[in-house]
Design an enzyme around this catalytic site. Structure first.
Site, PDB file in Angstrom:
ATOM      1  N   ASP A 221      -3.276 -34.438   6.144  1.00  0.00           N
ATOM      2  CA  ASP A 221      -3.521 -33.795   7.971  1.00  0.00           C
ATOM      3  C   ASP A 221      -4.572 -35.007   8.191  1.00  0.00           C
ATOM      4  OD1 ASP A 221      -5.400 -33.202   9.972  1.00  0.00           O
ATOM      5  OD2 ASP A 221      -5.262 -30.920   8.424  1.00  0.00           O
TER       6      ASP A 221
ATOM      7  N   SER B  36      -6.831 -25.061  12.436  1.00  0.00           N
ATOM      8  CA  SER B  36      -7.722 -26.219  12.981  1.00  0.00           C
ATOM      9  C   SER B  36      -8.899 -25.637  14.290  1.00  0.00           C
ATOM     10  CB  SER B  36      -6.940 -26.138  14.335  1.00  0.00           C
ATOM     11  OG  SER B  36      -6.980 -28.411  14.655  1.00  0.00           O
TER      12      SER B  36
ATOM     13  N   HIS C 185      -1.260 -31.468   9.815  1.00  0.00           N
ATOM     14  CA  HIS C 185      -2.042 -30.061  10.555  1.00  0.00           C
ATOM     15  C   HIS C 185      -0.492 -30.228  11.725  1.00  0.00           C
ATOM     16  CE1 HIS C 185      -6.041 -29.967  12.527  1.00  0.00           C
ATOM     17  NE2 HIS C 185      -5.144 -29.545  13.588  1.00  0.00           N
TER      18      HIS C 185
END
Length: 287
Positions: free
Chosen positions: A236, A100, A264
């Site tokens: 994601d 991320s 995610h």
């Protein structure tokens, strides 16, 4: 082994080393507003069979300095912190893995400190603005779950500990995606440990408020020569596969691997395949 390192005046970061002391160093860089303890212990152990694994708390997370309101910083400063961690541990070069916002920081390391990297692995992230042949900003996802958007509106709201844990578990459930089973208890225990580690349960959302100037450097990624792996997470909800593929196209020679079902988040179901992909990459990059 745990230690506290000073990376800037009045800024100290919690750092933990695990795995093989004689293995090549591997630095884990977590995403926004998340403690280094968010990296699953099973992933650290798997990587530690071959590497000296380092994870740390970014500023304003875990046991590191919380002072954004009196000492604000830019996202790019967090990349410099990663180099300072390596310096403090006497590490000349390391494999780096970023998730991320951690993937954003790894991209900055690729551009500004390639001499410090043995390899790079990025996932659940997007390319820096300006990447790709057209230099356009990456298109925002138009199908972000409205429940996520609603949660983000309340990221820094004051909550008691139980309510904060419940908020975080629901957040992870939505980030996880639907293809990999979500174990709420697994994430509840993880967040309880993160809170115990930090000694506090609030979220100042400092990284969401940090200055993002100096991040429009995507065009420079074409010059990267450090061996780079981009892991595609098919589910994601923030950086879907097109974002990962755009990043891979921006970095000349990047390798692409898909972890089936991954979103995610890092539930136990994806830890094994993710660790295997990273270890293959670091092994090839070390030859």
């Amino acid at each position: 082994m745990e230690t506290i390192v000073e990376v800037a005046p009045d800024v100290r970061l919690w750092v933990e080393e695990a795995g093989r002391a004689d293995g090549s160093p591997l630095l884990l860089i977590m995403g926004a507003n998340a403690s280094g303890r968010t990296w699953p212990d099973d992933l650290v152990r798997a990587l530690g069979e071959r590497h000296r694994v380092i994870r740390y708390d970014l500023r304003d997370t875990g046991r590191s300095t919380w002072a954004f309101d009196v000492q604000p910083y830019a996202v790019r400063d967090l990349a410099d912190d990663a180099v300072a961690v390596l310096d403090a541990l006497g590490i000349a070069r390391a494999h780096v893995v970023g998730m991320s916002m951690g993937g954003t920081l790894v991209q900055l390391l690729l551009l500004d400190h390639p001499d410090r990297l043995l390899s790079a692995t990025l996932f659940a992230t997007a390319a820096l603005e300006g990447a790709g042949p057209d230099g356009a900003a990456p298109a925002a996802s138009t199908d972000t779950d409205p429940r996520l958007l609603e949660l983000w509106q309340h990221l820094a709201d004051p909550r008691d500990r139980d309510a904060e844990v419940a908020w975080r578990v629901e957040h992870w459930r939505l980030l996880n995606g639907a293809d990999v089973p979500f174990d709420a208890e697994e994430f509840r225990l993880m967040e309880e440990q993160v809170i115990d580690h930090a000694g506090r349960h609030d979220n100042t959302a400092a990284h969401a408020r940090a200055d993002q100037a100096g991040l429009a450097r995507g065009a420079e990624l074409a010059q990267v020569t450090v061996p780079t792996l981009v892991v595609v997470a098919p589910n994601d909800p923030i950086n879907p596969p097109p974002a990962a593929l755009r990043l891979a196209e921006a970095i000349s020679g990047a390798t692409v691997v898909t972890v089936p079902g991954m979103g995610h988040a890092l539930p136990s179901a994806v830890v094994g395949p993710l660790a295997a992909a990273v270890l293959v990459h670091t092994s090839v990059s070390s030859r």
